[in-house]
Motif scaffolding. Structure first.
Motif, short mmCIF file in Angstrom:
data_model
loop_
_atom_site.label_atom_id
_atom_site.label_comp_id
_atom_site.label_asym_id
_atom_site.label_seq_id
_atom_site.Cartn_x
_atom_site.Cartn_y
_atom_site.Cartn_z
N PHE A 128 0.81 -1.22 0.00
CA PHE A 128 0.00 0.00 0.00
C PHE A 128 0.85 1.27 0.00
O PHE A 128 0.61 2.15 -0.84
N PRO A 129 1.84 1.42 0.89
CA PRO A 129 2.65 2.64 0.82
C PRO A 129 3.44 2.77 -0.49
O PRO A 129 3.61 3.87 -1.02
N MET A 130 3.89 1.63 -1.03
CA MET A 130 4.61 1.68 -2.31
C MET A 130 3.68 2.12 -3.43
O MET A 130 4.06 2.94 -4.28
N PHE A 131 2.46 1.59 -3.46
CA PHE A 131 1.50 1.98 -4.49
C PHE A 131 1.11 3.44 -4.33
O PHE A 131 0.89 4.14 -5.32
N ARG A 132 0.99 3.92 -3.09
CA ARG A 132 0.63 5.32 -2.86
C ARG A 132 1.76 6.24 -3.33
O ARG A 132 1.51 7.30 -3.90
N GLN A 133 3.00 5.80 -3.13
CA GLN A 133 4.14 6.63 -3.52
C GLN A 133 4.24 6.77 -5.04
O GLN A 133 4.61 7.83 -5.54
N VAL A 134 3.93 5.72 -5.77
CA VAL A 134 4.02 5.79 -7.23
C VAL A 134 2.66 6.03 -7.88
O VAL A 134 2.51 5.86 -9.08
N VAL A 135 1.66 6.43 -7.10
CA VAL A 135 0.33 6.82 -7.53
C VAL A 135 -0.34 5.69 -8.34
O VAL A 135 -0.76 5.88 -9.48
N LEU A 136 -0.42 4.51 -7.75
CA LEU A 136 -1.09 3.38 -8.38
C LEU A 136 -2.37 2.97 -7.66
O LEU A 136 -3.00 2.01 -8.06
N ILE A 137 -2.76 3.70 -6.63
CA ILE A 137 -3.99 3.36 -5.92
C ILE A 137 -5.17 3.79 -6.77
O ILE A 137 -5.18 4.88 -7.36
N ASP A 138 -6.18 2.92 -6.87
CA ASP A 138 -7.38 3.15 -7.68
C ASP A 138 -7.07 3.26 -9.16
O ASP A 138 -7.70 4.03 -9.89
N THR A 139 -6.11 2.49 -9.63
CA THR A 139 -5.82 2.46 -11.06
C THR A 139 -5.84 1.02 -11.54
O THR A 139 -5.69 0.07 -10.76
N VAL A 140 -6.02 0.85 -12.83
CA VAL A 140 -6.01 -0.48 -13.41
C VAL A 140 -4.61 -1.09 -13.32
O VAL A 140 -4.45 -2.28 -13.05
N ALA A 141 -3.59 -0.29 -13.52
CA ALA A 141 -2.21 -0.79 -13.43
C ALA A 141 -1.91 -1.30 -12.02
O ALA A 141 -1.21 -2.31 -11.86
N GLY A 142 -2.43 -0.63 -11.02
CA GLY A 142 -2.24 -1.10 -9.65
C GLY A 142 -2.91 -2.44 -9.41
O GLY A 142 -2.35 -3.32 -8.74
N LEU A 143 -4.11 -2.62 -9.96
CA LEU A 143 -4.79 -3.90 -9.84
C LEU A 143 -4.02 -5.01 -10.56
O LEU A 143 -3.91 -6.13 -10.06
N VAL A 144 -3.52 -4.70 -11.74
CA VAL A 144 -2.76 -5.70 -12.50
C VAL A 144 -1.52 -6.12 -11.71
O VAL A 144 -1.22 -7.31 -11.61
#
Length: 81
Positions: free
Chosen positions: A42-58
């Motif tokens: 979660f903190p890594m995804f938040r840092q690279v702005v992947l929360i609530d994105t399709v790329a984050g889900l993938v």
């Protein structure tokens, strides 16, 4: 084709050393509690702005699903004569 198919086939039919150790490590990854992996992601995804994105889900699905696919398909390939 799922990436688990070639890995499961190679795990069962391949003549590599340490095949049983590799199978155990794949199962060990699958048995790891999800919270132990999600909390650092979660903190890594938040840092690279992947929360609530399709790329984050993938990326999340690619983290959790391949061990299950390899495990299931290696059991299938072991039963095929």
């Amino acid at each position: 084709m799922t990436p688990g198919a070639p890995a499961g086939y190679g795990l069962v039919r391949g003549g590599t050393r340490g095949r049983k150790h590799l199978s155990f490590r794949i199962i060990l990854v699958r048995m790891t509690p999800v919270a132990a992996v999600v909390l650092p992601l979660f903190p890594m995804f938040r840092q690279v702005v992947l929360i609530d994105t399709v790329a984050g889900l993938v990326l999340a699905y690619l983290t959790f699903d391949p061990p299950l696919a390899v495990w299931l398909l290696s059991a299938f390939f072991a039963d095929v004569p």
